[in-house]
Design an enzyme around this catalytic site. Structure first.
Site, PDB file in Angstrom:
ATOM      1  N   CYS A   1       0.811  -1.220   0.000  1.00 49.34           N
ATOM      2  CA  CYS A   1       0.000   0.000   0.000  1.00 49.34           C
ATOM      3  C   CYS A   1       0.842   1.266   0.000  1.00 49.34           C
ATOM      4  O   CYS A   1       1.881   1.336   0.641  1.00 49.34           O
ATOM      5  CB  CYS A   1      -0.868   0.054   1.252  1.00 49.34           C
ATOM      6  SG  CYS A   1      -1.901  -1.382   1.467  1.00 49.34           S
TER       7      CYS A   1
ATOM      8  N   ARG B   1       5.484   0.193  -5.830  1.00 48.50           N
ATOM      9  CA  ARG B   1       5.411  -0.632  -4.622  1.00 48.50           C
ATOM     10  C   ARG B   1       4.541  -1.867  -4.830  1.00 48.50           C
ATOM     11  O   ARG B   1       4.629  -2.822  -4.056  1.00 48.50           O
ATOM     12  CB  ARG B   1       4.827   0.189  -3.461  1.00 48.50           C
ATOM     13  CG  ARG B   1       5.699   1.352  -3.046  1.00 48.50           C
ATOM     14  CD  ARG B   1       4.939   2.322  -2.197  1.00 48.50           C
ATOM     15  NE  ARG B   1       4.664   1.816  -0.880  1.00 48.50           N
ATOM     16  CZ  ARG B   1       5.413   2.039   0.200  1.00 48.50           C
ATOM     17  NH1 ARG B   1       6.489   2.770   0.083  1.00 48.50           N
ATOM     18  NH2 ARG B   1       5.083   1.571   1.366  1.00 48.50           N
TER      19      ARG B   1
ATOM     20  N   TRP C   1      -2.794  -2.863  -1.532  1.00 49.54           N
ATOM     21  CA  TRP C   1      -2.352  -4.240  -1.765  1.00 49.54           C
ATOM     22  C   TRP C   1      -3.131  -5.086  -0.763  1.00 49.54           C
ATOM     23  O   TRP C   1      -2.921  -4.995   0.442  1.00 49.54           O
ATOM     24  CB  TRP C   1      -0.846  -4.336  -1.524  1.00 49.54           C
ATOM     25  CG  TRP C   1      -0.225  -5.635  -1.937  1.00 49.54           C
ATOM     26  CD1 TRP C   1       0.186  -5.993  -3.189  1.00 49.54           C
ATOM     27  CD2 TRP C   1       0.076  -6.748  -1.084  1.00 49.54           C
ATOM     28  NE1 TRP C   1       0.723  -7.253  -3.169  1.00 49.54           N
ATOM     29  CE2 TRP C   1       0.664  -7.742  -1.900  1.00 49.54           C
ATOM     30  CE3 TRP C   1      -0.093  -7.007   0.268  1.00 49.54           C
ATOM     31  CZ2 TRP C   1       1.085  -8.959  -1.399  1.00 49.54           C
ATOM     32  CZ3 TRP C   1       0.318  -8.231   0.774  1.00 49.54           C
ATOM     33  CH2 TRP C   1       0.903  -9.189  -0.065  1.00 49.54           C
TER      34      TRP C   1
ATOM     35  N   ASN D   1      -1.854   2.297   5.588  1.00 42.31           N
ATOM     36  CA  ASN D   1      -0.864   1.316   5.157  1.00 42.31           C
ATOM     37  C   ASN D   1      -0.506   0.493   6.397  1.00 42.31           C
ATOM     38  O   ASN D   1      -0.112   1.068   7.407  1.00 42.31           O
ATOM     39  CB  ASN D   1       0.370   2.048   4.611  1.00 42.31           C
ATOM     40  CG  ASN D   1       1.482   1.108   4.190  1.00 42.31           C
ATOM     41  OD1 ASN D   1       1.275  -0.106   4.117  1.00 42.31           O
ATOM     42  ND2 ASN D   1       2.648   1.647   3.910  1.00 42.31           N
ATOM     43  N   GLY D   2      -0.668  -0.828   6.326  1.00 42.61           N
ATOM     44  CA  GLY D   2      -0.325  -1.654   7.487  1.00 42.61           C
ATOM     45  C   GLY D   2      -1.424  -2.653   7.790  1.00 42.61           C
ATOM     46  O   GLY D   2      -2.297  -2.908   6.954  1.00 42.61           O
TER      47      GLY D   2
ATOM     48  N   GLU E   1      19.203 -17.022  -6.709  1.00 41.52           N
ATOM     49  CA  GLU E   1      18.666 -15.706  -7.064  1.00 41.52           C
ATOM     50  C   GLU E   1      18.103 -15.729  -8.496  1.00 41.52           C
ATOM     51  O   GLU E   1      17.070 -15.113  -8.781  1.00 41.52           O
ATOM     52  CB  GLU E   1      19.760 -14.636  -6.909  1.00 41.52           C
ATOM     53  CG  GLU E   1      19.422 -13.259  -7.422  1.00 41.52           C
ATOM     54  CD  GLU E   1      18.192 -12.605  -6.784  1.00 41.52           C
ATOM     55  OE1 GLU E   1      17.660 -13.130  -5.798  1.00 41.52           O
ATOM     56  OE2 GLU E   1      17.748 -11.572  -7.318  1.00 41.52           O
TER      57      GLU E   1
ATOM     58  N   LYS F   1      14.245 -14.751  -9.601  1.00 42.60           N
ATOM     59  CA  LYS F   1      13.899 -13.759 -10.627  1.00 42.60           C
ATOM     60  C   LYS F   1      12.896 -14.348 -11.619  1.00 42.60           C
ATOM     61  O   LYS F   1      11.952 -13.687 -12.035  1.00 42.60           O
ATOM     62  CB  LYS F   1      15.141 -13.299 -11.414  1.00 42.60           C
ATOM     63  CG  LYS F   1      16.045 -12.313 -10.735  1.00 42.60           C
ATOM     64  CD  LYS F   1      15.524 -10.907 -10.635  1.00 42.60           C
ATOM     65  CE  LYS F   1      14.917 -10.545  -9.351  1.00 42.60           C
ATOM     66  NZ  LYS F   1      15.352 -10.737  -8.067  1.00 42.60           N
TER      67      LYS F   1
ATOM     68  N   GLU G   1       9.410 -14.589 -10.014  1.00 37.30           N
ATOM     69  CA  GLU G   1       8.801 -13.274  -9.803  1.00 37.30           C
ATOM     70  C   GLU G   1       8.281 -12.686 -11.113  1.00 37.30           C
ATOM     71  O   GLU G   1       7.189 -12.133 -11.158  1.00 37.30           O
ATOM     72  CB  GLU G   1       9.837 -12.281  -9.250  1.00 37.30           C
ATOM     73  CG  GLU G   1      10.237 -12.501  -7.818  1.00 37.30           C
ATOM     74  CD  GLU G   1      11.330 -11.526  -7.393  1.00 37.30           C
ATOM     75  OE1 GLU G   1      11.165 -10.879  -6.371  1.00 37.30           O
ATOM     76  OE2 GLU G   1      12.363 -11.417  -8.091  1.00 37.30           O
TER      77      GLU G   1
ATOM     78  N   HIS H   1      19.059 -36.893  -5.361  1.00 39.41           N
ATOM     79  CA  HIS H   1      18.343 -37.314  -4.148  1.00 39.41           C
ATOM     80  C   HIS H   1      16.858 -36.986  -4.212  1.00 39.41           C
ATOM     81  O   HIS H   1      16.204 -36.832  -3.184  1.00 39.41           O
ATOM     82  CB  HIS H   1      18.991 -36.664  -2.919  1.00 39.41           C
ATOM     83  CG  HIS H   1      20.421 -37.041  -2.746  1.00 39.41           C
ATOM     84  ND1 HIS H   1      20.823 -38.331  -2.461  1.00 39.41           N
ATOM     85  CD2 HIS H   1      21.563 -36.320  -2.872  1.00 39.41           C
ATOM     86  CE1 HIS H   1      22.140 -38.384  -2.402  1.00 39.41           C
ATOM     87  NE2 HIS H   1      22.618 -37.169  -2.652  1.00 39.41           N
TER      88      HIS H   1
ATOM     89  N   LYS I   1       6.939  -4.116  -3.771  1.00 39.84           N
ATOM     90  CA  LYS I   1       8.354  -3.742  -3.648  1.00 39.84           C
ATOM     91  C   LYS I   1       8.762  -3.591  -2.191  1.00 39.84           C
ATOM     92  O   LYS I   1       9.868  -3.935  -1.812  1.00 39.84           O
ATOM     93  CB  LYS I   1       8.559  -2.408  -4.384  1.00 39.84           C
ATOM     94  CG  LYS I   1       9.984  -1.897  -4.358  1.00 39.84           C
ATOM     95  CD  LYS I   1      10.754  -2.474  -5.497  1.00 39.84           C
ATOM     96  CE  LYS I   1      12.212  -2.131  -5.510  1.00 39.84           C
ATOM     97  NZ  LYS I   1      13.001  -3.288  -5.985  1.00 39.84           N
TER      98      LYS I   1
HETATM   99  C1  G6P Z   1       9.832  -7.997  -1.708  1.00 39.71           C
HETATM  100  C2  G6P Z   1      10.362  -7.620  -3.082  1.00 39.71           C
HETATM  101  C3  G6P Z   1      11.657  -8.365  -3.345  1.00 39.71           C
HETATM  102  C4  G6P Z   1      12.659  -8.091  -2.244  1.00 39.71           C
HETATM  103  C5  G6P Z   1      12.079  -8.426  -0.872  1.00 39.71           C
HETATM  104  C6  G6P Z   1      12.986  -7.914   0.246  1.00 39.71           C
HETATM  105  O1  G6P Z   1       9.408  -9.300  -1.706  1.00 39.71           O
HETATM  106  O2  G6P Z   1       9.402  -7.929  -4.067  1.00 39.71           O
HETATM  107  O3  G6P Z   1      12.195  -7.936  -4.583  1.00 39.71           O
HETATM  108  O4  G6P Z   1      13.822  -8.823  -2.461  1.00 39.71           O
HETATM  109  O5  G6P Z   1      10.820  -7.791  -0.698  1.00 39.71           O
HETATM  110  O6  G6P Z   1      13.010  -6.520   0.165  1.00 39.71           O
HETATM  111  P1  G6P Z   1      14.085  -5.574   0.818  1.00 39.71           P
HETATM  112  O7  G6P Z   1      13.601  -4.195   0.466  1.00 39.71           O
HETATM  113  O8  G6P Z   1      14.035  -5.821   2.294  1.00 39.71           O
HETATM  114  O9  G6P Z   1      15.398  -5.885   0.230  1.00 39.71           O
END
Ligand code: G6P
Length: 596
Positions: A2, A27, A74, A98-99, A474, A478, A481, A497, A591
């Site tokens: 949010c 966000r 959100w 927000n929260g 990682e 990606k 996501e 395994h 985000k």
């Molecule tokens: C969310 C974002 C990710 C990010 C994660 C941690 O899930 O979508 O891209 O890696 O938060 O975020 P931070 O801001 O703590 O690195």
């Protein structure tokens, strides 16, 4: 997650609030709304979907006034819908939030018993009606806020407007970010700095358990005990240019491509002196070293674990912040806890950091967002200095986090007596990384061809060994996501395994194979996959027959988090783009994850 914006000033509020919402779009959200104090009282407009839809509605039927609040939601309580979109109205008030209010259910039951009616499924409306009930009793906004915050459990940042005080905005913060800025004509408040920058570079950050009452050019700050407090504005160093796409189709591609420049900035003035400007005292603890983070930041910490272990035999534990915050600990003043966060607002990371701090551990934060909650909470903070990261999927923050952690590792190795020549050789290698990245990015065309071949697959394995393993983790994150494909990563020795039973001609594997002693072992694992009809995309400087090949430059394997990650980021980007996905705001993701 949010976003909230509020405006009071001399301008028409709707365009200002819409611009603020646009700046918070990165966000991640699913609905949007606005409420404005007009001559005929508060009018609100809400949509399910994007801010562009809200703008269209406002063009059809303008809402005019110079004080208002707006929101991107959100969904947490109640599905995405107009009914659940903010702002909410009750009596003369409107609210955005927000929260999460954790005790919403009990409060709602009590309010229903007392005869109040609800129009949504949200926790926010509960907070609003609770506030209105308290206002009915006290006839004072300040007293109602002070009583409200005693009743609410959870994390929140609210903005409230009132028909009876048409130029007033009230902002309340506990656990979620809230910042307010002011110039001669305007007051603007928001959940992050981005929404303020077109008005002012001077911002007042609120601490938890504080609120403000603003209007007619003034902002007064209070604590939850009711005392008036002072708040010194901070000069913000970011500029708006950094938040634009710079000619790229998507922020994500821009952010992937700008990694050499971002890394140059992250490393500037820090390699030779091993972060001495930020970390003035010895950092090597007698006790444990623990990294806490979420998502991509967690994956960056995994690279640190491998690197420092190779460099100086030190063992580092890397914990998901969401788990760490609830586990028993043996932390003490001898422990070092490093929290990593691009946004600096991730709720789990912030709470885990506070937990570590309360146990006496020394805490260091590696953070990008300036003056964010995590940056302010840690004992010492290292800023990434990479400019704003807008696309939801993190890219340049990952390479910056790994680079800064590598410097922390060198600092610890040096404090533990590692030979100066060894440390100097690593410093030199790290300094060369941005150039290696640039050269690679200029010649990365084959990745798009491979994405064209594979983007319709439903499942992917990623495998690696040694430092290639966290890089592959990682890479898999990606792909999930951005492309919504199922992607799972294994240390390649684990394939036999269990996971290898899933391999067939429709289940490809991406093998991350930097040079080094473990590569031959990984190649054996690749052969086992190929023997079972599995297709393999090999990311390496050395070819293996029968694989699709992403050719990498010859580099030290320990630099692969900076270089081998690039084709993995690009592969996910191209696949998502080919699939027509919303690359910068993937579905269901946010985000800045400010809820648990
Ligand atoms: C969310 C974002 C990710 C990010 C994660 C941690 O899930 O979508 O891209 O890696 O938060 O975020 P931070 O801001 O703590 O690195």
């Amino acid at each position: 997650m949010c976003g909230i914006v509020g405006y009071s000033g001399k301008k028409n509020a709707a365009p200002v609030l819409l611009e603020g919402l646009r700046r918070l779009e990165y966000r991640g959200y699913d609905s949007a709304g606005i409420a404005i104090n007009t001559k005929k009282g508060i009018r609100s407009v809400k949509v399910k979907g994007k801010v562009a839809g809200l703008e269209e509605k406002l063009l059809e039927k303008p809402v005019v006034g110079s004080c208002g609040i707006a929101h991107t939601r959100w969904a947490t309580h109640g599905k995405p819908s107009v009914r659940n979109a903010h702002p909410f109205r009750y009596n003369s008030f409107a609210i955005v939030h927000n929260g999460i209010i954790e005790n919403w259910k009990t409060l709602k039951d009590d309010l229903i018993k007392a005869g109040y009616n609800f129009t949504s499924d949200t926790d926010t409306e509960v907070a609003l009606i609770c506030f209105c009930a308290l206002f009915e009793k006290t006839q004072s906004i300040g007293k109602a806020i002070l009583q409200l915050v005693k009743m609410l459990k959870g994390a929140y940042a609210f903005l409230i407007i009132d028909e009876q005080n048409p130029s007033t905005i009230i902002g309340v913060k506990n656990g979620n970010p809230l910042v307010v800025g002011k110039n001669a004509d305007d007051i603007i408040a928001a959940s992050d700095l981005t929404a303020l920058l077109s008005f002012t570079n001077r911002a007042f950050f609120l601490e938890d358990r504080q609120f403000f009452v603003a209007g007619d050019g003034n902002i007064d700050f209070y604590n939850f005990e009711g005392g008036k407090i002072s708040n010194t504005p901070v000069d913000v160093k970011w500029n708006q240019e950094e938040a634009k796409k710079g000619g790229y189709k998507h922020y994500l591609l821009k952010e992937i491509m700008e990694q050499p420049a971002a890394l140059t900035r992250a490393l500037a003035g820090r390699v030779d002196n091993l972060l001495f400007d930020e970390l003035k005292n010895r950092i090597t603890p007698k006790g444990r070293i623990i990294c806490i983070a979420c998502g991509t930041s967690y994956n960056a910490a995994l690279c640190f674990k491998y690197f420092i272990n190779m460099l100086s035999g030190v063992s580092v534990t890397v914990e998901f912040a969401s788990e760490f915050r609830y586990q028993p600990h043996d932390l003490s003043a001898d422990s070092l806890v490093i929290a990593l966060s691009q946004s600096g607002e991730t709720s789990d990371t912030k709470e885990a950091l506070l937990r570590a701090k309360n146990s006496g551990a020394h805490t260091i934060a590696i953070v990008n967002s300036w003056e964010s909650s995590i940056a302010r909470a840690a004992d010492e903070t290292i800023y990434m200095n990479i400019g704003q990261e807008i696309s939801v999927a993190s890219t340049k923050a990952y390479t910056a986090e790994v680079a800064l952690l590598y410097l922390v590792a060198l600092r610890i190795a040096s404090e533990r007596g590692a030979a100066a020549e060894k440390i100097d050789a690593w410093k030199q290698k790290i300094k060369e990384v941005p150039k290696i990245q640039s050269n690679y990015l200029e010649n990365s065309g084959s990745v798009e061809d491979i994405a064209k071949k594979y983007y319709k697959k439903k499942n992917f394995f990623y495998i690696g060994r040694g430092i290639g393993y966290p890089v592959a983790i990682e890479g898999a994150l990606k792909l999930k996501e951005l492309s919504y494909m199922h992607a799972e990563c294994y240390a390649s020795g684990e394939m036999k395994h269990g996971p290898i039973s899933l391999i067939d001609s429709e289940f490809p594997t991406i093998a991350v194979a930097p040079p080094g002693g473990l590569r031959d072992k990984l190649f054996s694992n690749v052969s086992e996959i190929k023997s079972r009809m599995g297709q393999v995309i090999l990311v390496s400087d050395s070819m293996l027959a029968g694989c699709d090949f992403i050719k990498m430059p010859k580099i030290d394997a320990w630099l692969s988090p900076f270089v081998y990650i690039l084709p993995l980021q690009l592969f996910s980007y191209y696949a998502a783009n080919l699939l027509g996905n919303d690359v910068d705001q993937p579905r269901n993701l946010a985000k800045s994850v400010t809820v648990e």
